[in-house]
Structure formats: structure tokens, C-alpha cells
Design a protein around this motif. Structure first.
Motif, mmCIF file in Angstrom:
data_model
loop_
_atom_site.group_PDB
_atom_site.id
_atom_site.type_symbol
_atom_site.label_atom_id
_atom_site.label_comp_id
_atom_site.label_asym_id
_atom_site.label_seq_id
_atom_site.Cartn_x
_atom_site.Cartn_y
_atom_site.Cartn_z
ATOM 1 N N PHE A 231 -3.318 -3.492 2.475
ATOM 2 C CA PHE A 231 -3.107 -3.213 0.838
ATOM 3 C C PHE A 231 -2.225 -4.311 0.180
ATOM 4 C CE2 PHE A 231 -5.306 0.405 1.401
ATOM 5 C CZ PHE A 231 -5.371 1.312 0.373
ATOM 6 N N THR B 158 -0.167 3.944 -2.511
ATOM 7 C CA THR B 158 -1.437 4.988 -2.171
ATOM 8 C C THR B 158 -1.071 5.590 -0.674
ATOM 9 O OG1 THR B 158 -2.725 3.095 -3.081
ATOM 10 C CG2 THR B 158 -3.867 4.823 -1.637
ATOM 11 N N LEU B 159 -0.183 5.165 0.167
ATOM 12 C CA LEU B 159 0.054 5.953 1.344
ATOM 13 C C LEU B 159 0.759 7.354 0.906
ATOM 14 C CD1 LEU B 159 0.516 6.411 4.167
ATOM 15 C CD2 LEU B 159 2.471 4.746 4.235
ATOM 16 N N GLY C 47 0.791 -1.198 -0.113
ATOM 17 C CA GLY C 47 0.132 0.078 -0.003
ATOM 18 C C GLY C 47 0.714 1.260 -0.041
ATOM 19 N N GLU C 48 2.031 1.202 -0.078
ATOM 20 C CA GLU C 48 2.815 2.367 0.140
ATOM 21 C C GLU C 48 2.836 3.408 -1.220
ATOM 22 O OE1 GLU C 48 7.352 3.830 1.252
ATOM 23 O OE2 GLU C 48 7.195 1.681 0.756
ATOM 24 N N PHE D 186 -3.085 0.638 5.638
ATOM 25 C CA PHE D 186 -2.244 0.608 4.537
ATOM 26 C C PHE D 186 -1.670 -0.664 4.482
ATOM 27 C CE2 PHE D 186 -2.692 4.908 4.138
ATOM 28 C CZ PHE D 186 -3.269 5.185 2.801
ATOM 29 N N ALA E 259 -8.348 6.679 -0.245
ATOM 30 C CA ALA E 259 -7.336 5.977 -0.224
ATOM 31 C C ALA E 259 -7.637 4.263 0.200
ATOM 32 C CB ALA E 259 -6.305 6.143 0.815
ATOM 33 N N GLU E 260 -8.660 4.464 1.142
ATOM 34 C CA GLU E 260 -9.408 3.012 1.475
ATOM 35 C C GLU E 260 -10.177 2.567 0.213
ATOM 36 O OE1 GLU E 260 -10.209 2.670 6.278
ATOM 37 O OE2 GLU E 260 -10.515 4.769 5.270
ATOM 38 N N CYS F 53 -8.352 0.302 -2.333
ATOM 39 C CA CYS F 53 -8.496 -1.157 -1.798
ATOM 40 C C CYS F 53 -9.938 -1.773 -2.167
ATOM 41 C CB CYS F 53 -8.204 -1.272 -0.303
ATOM 42 S SG CYS F 53 -7.629 -2.900 0.133
#
Length: 463
Positions: free
Chosen positions: A459, A119-120, A116-117, A456, A133-134, A137
Motif C-alpha cells: 500500500f 487500512t491495516l 497501508g497501516e 499491506f 482491505a485489498e 489498494c
């Protein structure tokens, strides 16, 4: 928190073989890595404009070996997914090729991205808020078109805008309270009745948004439907009809199904795990006894019970036993084999079933011809949603969001109680601050680092 001053890389496509595979690189060295690995004419990737696609060759700079022909996609900061410089190598989709290209990127100074980095970094760089962001996913994991639409709506900011509007409502109420404290000579004393009415209205809107979470969770996570009934009423045939394929073995012999058969289906956009069970009855057969025990256990775990009756034979002691096992839970009753029942007899069977169903919907259906199947699916969807089909533009699908809304509503209720007692205004602001913080957790303004990392880590790598 993770640092933003390094460059990350990962394979962004699923494991296995495919026509195309993508290696994604993001960070301050992304363009330099592209310059080292990718050759296409006389212009280096770092000299290309943003949102450019180029065909070229990926080479191992240490050996000069050509690794693959590829397309390079270049996105310059801040107009990229992460808000950083991003390059993507679209290669042939073989695992060996992708691992080699990723290895070259890591050798040139990138590090392997955490789950998930990408998107983080998009969140930390202000490209999206936490709820959006959630939703990324959720889009990846959506199992039905309805779930996909809800996730897309959230990623586009529909929920975030509604939460932001509610936060502004709370800020406005807090400003009125604080003005009465700091500028009482100019604005006068606090109007407690008007404030109480204002807070009650805001709380109602927060609770209305939270109320969409039950239906939202169903569309996001799905439900388990246990198909139960006495032997030979057509449970396996009904499973096949719902799946639109011959999955379960069907014979005229009672007790054919001994074990559970569980399959995925989509019913009115709801992801469903449909479970065909052994016929519930008293039996001396030790194998069938195990099947009946498993049927009862599946029923205990199910969100909805589909109780199947025989429209030709009518009510029996075996039906009573199956109905008793399903008592006390969300249920739909299906009168199967309607194609074999005479019209007058069918009407009587339906009336009898409704008298015994305890308010559960009763649908006459034929697993053989499909007659009544649409009505059955509609009844199952309504039972899964507890009748709460969301009509609002913003729908809550995430348990974390629903919990934050409940805490916000509780804080607003405390503020109302304080206002009704005409207690000092500064006590009211404490509760209003609690509501603000709870709402801010949804979009990330007040979310802790621990919460952010917990989100995250679920993800996939490369997203």
C-alpha cells in the motif's frame, strides 16, 4: 503484528502541489493532538461530535506561529475508517505546508504510519475483512472504469459474501460428517453417496468462482497488445486510431517505424499497453534489422498479437512472415484500409484472411475513417479475456484469492475421493478442514501474520 496502542500520522494525498492536502491522524491521542494544533472558536476538537467539520487555524504550539488555515474533520471510534479516533487536517496542498503539519503531529506524540497501516488498522479492528482491505489498494490503482467498478464491488463485500457462503457450505458438510462420528446412534451412519454429491456440488461452485479470475486479472492488471505486420500496412495509423490521438509518426514510406512505440489505452474497460512495432521483413539495413528484432521480442512478451494486413494489396509473402511470427498466441487479424478497397475485393480479402488466421477473428477496419474500429476493439477485448467475460456478481481479480480457491477445490476433490472409497469419516474431515482454511485465507480468518504484512506493505503511506 503492529500495535494498536499508539497513534499514527501521515500525509494522505499524493506528493506534489494541489488545491488541498490532507494529513491524517489515527489512534488514542488523535483528539489530544487536534486540541494542541487546531484552534476554532471556544470549543476544543475533543469536545466536538463525531463526523464534524470545523474551519480553523493550525498553530505551532512551541512558537505560536500560525502554520495554515485548514478544515478539521473529526471521526470518533468506532465509526471511523480505522475504527479508532481519527482526525484529518485539510490544508492548502503545498508540500512545505503538509510536511510542517505532519511534523507538528509527530512532535505531539504520533509516529509516522507504515505503508497501508490505516487500512491495516481498519482490518484488525473489524471494519473490513482482508479481501475488502485489498480492494482499497485496487481502487487506488484502478486504471479503467471497469477496474474501478470491480474494486468497488469487492470493497463493498460482494466477493467476501460469496466466499463466506462457500465456507458455510463446507462447514455444513463437515458438521454432517462429525455428527456421524460423535452421534452415530442418533443420526445413523454416514450417507456416503449423498455426501459425495454434496461435496461435488460445492467444489463446482468453488471452481466456478475461481474461473472468473482470468478475466478479473485482465481488468485489474491489463494486457500488452503488440501491433505487428509487414511494412506500410498501417500499423502506426491503427495505433493512433486506438489511442484517439496522433502518437506515432505516419508516412507513406515503408519502414518509417524503426523502434517500439508503447502507449496506454483503455479498450472495453481493459487497461492495454499498445505497442507499435517495426514492419517485419527481411532487410539489409542494420538499423531496421534492430527494429525488426525488437518487434519480434515485443511479440514474445505480448498477451495479444494484433496482426495487420492491407485490404487493398491482399496477401503477400511479407504477410506470411508476420503471421508466422504471431503463430501460437492469442491474436486478432485486422484488414486495414477497408475504405480504399472495393466491396467485392474486400469480401474476398476477408475470406482469404479467415482461411489463414487459424481461428483468430478477422476484422476489416479503416484507421483513417474509424470504420470497423468498434468491432476491432470488441475482438481485442475478447482475445484478452480468452472469451471469458465475467457475468457473475463476484469476480476474482487477485492472484492470491485465485490460488486459495484452487487449493480449496483440490481439498474438496480429495474429500470426494475419500468419500467414494467409503474411508473413515475422520479422514474426510481433514480434507474439509483444508478447504475451510484455504477459503478463510481470502477474507483473513486463517491468514498468517506473514501474509497480512506482505499485503499491506504494497500500500501507499497514508492509506
Amino acid at each position: 503484528m503492529l500495535h494498536l496502542d499508539d497513534t499514527i500520522a501521515a500525509i494522505a494525498t499524493p506528493p506534489g502541489e494541489g488545491g488541498i492536502g490532507i494529513v491524517r491522524v489515527s489512534g488514542p491521542r488523535a483528539l489530544a493532538i487536534a486540541d494542541r494544533l487546531f484552534a476554532s472558536g471556544s470549543r476544543a476538537p475533543s469536545h466536538l461530535a463525531s463526523h464534524t467539520i470545523r474551519y480553523g487555524k493550525i498553530r505551532d504550539t512551541a512558537t505560536g506561529e500560525r502554520v495554515d488555515d485548514a478544515l478539521l474533520l473529526l471521526f470518533r471510534a468506532p465509526r471511523s475508517y480505522t475504527g479508532e479516533d481519527v482526525v484529518e487536517f485539510s490544508c492548502h496542498g503545498g508540500p512545505a505546508i503538509l510536511r510542517r503539519v505532519l511534523g507538528l503531529a509527530l512532535r505531539e506524540g504520533a509516529r509516522l504510519a507504515e505503508p497501508g497501516e490505516f487500512t491495516l488498522r481498519a482490518y484488525l479492528n473489524g471494519r473490513m475483512d482482508l479481501a475488502q482491505a485489498e480492494a482499497v489498494c485496487d481502487q487506488v490503482r484502478a486504471r479503467t472504469d471497469a477496474a474501478r467498478r470491480l474494486a468497488l464491488s469487492q470493497r463493498e463485500g460482494v466477493l467476501s459474501r460469496e466466499v463466506g457462503r462457500l465456507r458455510q457450505e463446507v462447514v455444513g458438510a463437515m458438521a454432517a460428517v462429525e455428527a456421524s462420528i460423535d452421534f452415530s446412534d442418533e443420526v445413523g451412519d454416514l450417507d456416503y453417496p449423498a455426501l459425495e454429491a454434496r461435496l461435488r456440488r460445492i467444489r463446482g461452485e468453488v471452481e466456478a468462482l475461481e474461473a472468473t479470475s482470468q478475466a478479473g486479472r485482465v481488468f485489474r492488471e491489463g494486457v500488452r497488445v503488440a501491433i505487428v505486420g509487414r511494412p506500410n500496412v498501417g500499423k502506426s495509423s491503427l495505433l493512433n486510431a486506438l489511442l484517439r490521438e496522433e502518437r506515432a509518426i505516419v508516412t507513406p514510406v515503408p519502414g518509417t517505424t524503426r523502434d517500439l512505440i508503447e502507449e496506454a489505452a483503455s479498450i472495453r474497460g481493459i487497461p492495454v499497453r499498445a505497442i507499435d512495432t517495426a514492419g517485419i521483413r527481411q532487410t539489409c539495413d542494420p538499423v531496421e534489422q534492430i527494429g525488426v528484432a525488437r518487434a519480434r521480442a515485443a511479440l514474445e512478451r505480448a498477451d495479444v498479437a494484433l496482426v495487420v494486413l492491407d485490404a487493398v494489396e491482399g496477401w503477400t509473402a511479407g504477410d506470411a512472415e508476420a503471421a508466422a511470427a504471431a503463430a501460437g498466441r492469442q491474436a486478432v487479424w485486422a484488414l486495414n484500409k477497408r475504405d480504399l478497397a472495393e466491396e467485392s475485393a474486400l469480401a474476398a480479402r476477408i475470406a482469404e484472411a479467415r482461411d489463414r488466421a487459424g481461428g483468430a477473428p478477422v476484422v476489416a477496419v479503416s484507421a483513417l475513417t474509424g470504420e470497423g474500429l468498434d468491432s476491432l476493439e470488441e475482438a481485442l477485448a475478447a482475445a484478452a479475456l480468452h472469451g471469458a467475460l465475467p457475468e457473475a456478481a463476484a469476480v476474482v481479480t487477485n492472484v492470491r484469492h485465485a490460488e486459495a480457491l484452487r487449493r480449496a477445490a483440490a481439498s474438496l476433490q480429495e474429500a470426494e475421493a475419500t468419500t467414494l472409497q467409503a474411508l473413515p469419516p475422520d479422514l474426510i474431515t481433514v480434507d474439509l478442514r483444508g478447504a475451510l482454511d484455504a477459503l478463510g485465507e481470502i477474507t483473513g480468518e486463517t491468514a498468517s501474520d506473514e501474509v497480512i504484512h506482505r499485503i499491506f506493505r504494497d500500500f501507499c503511506i497514508g492509506k
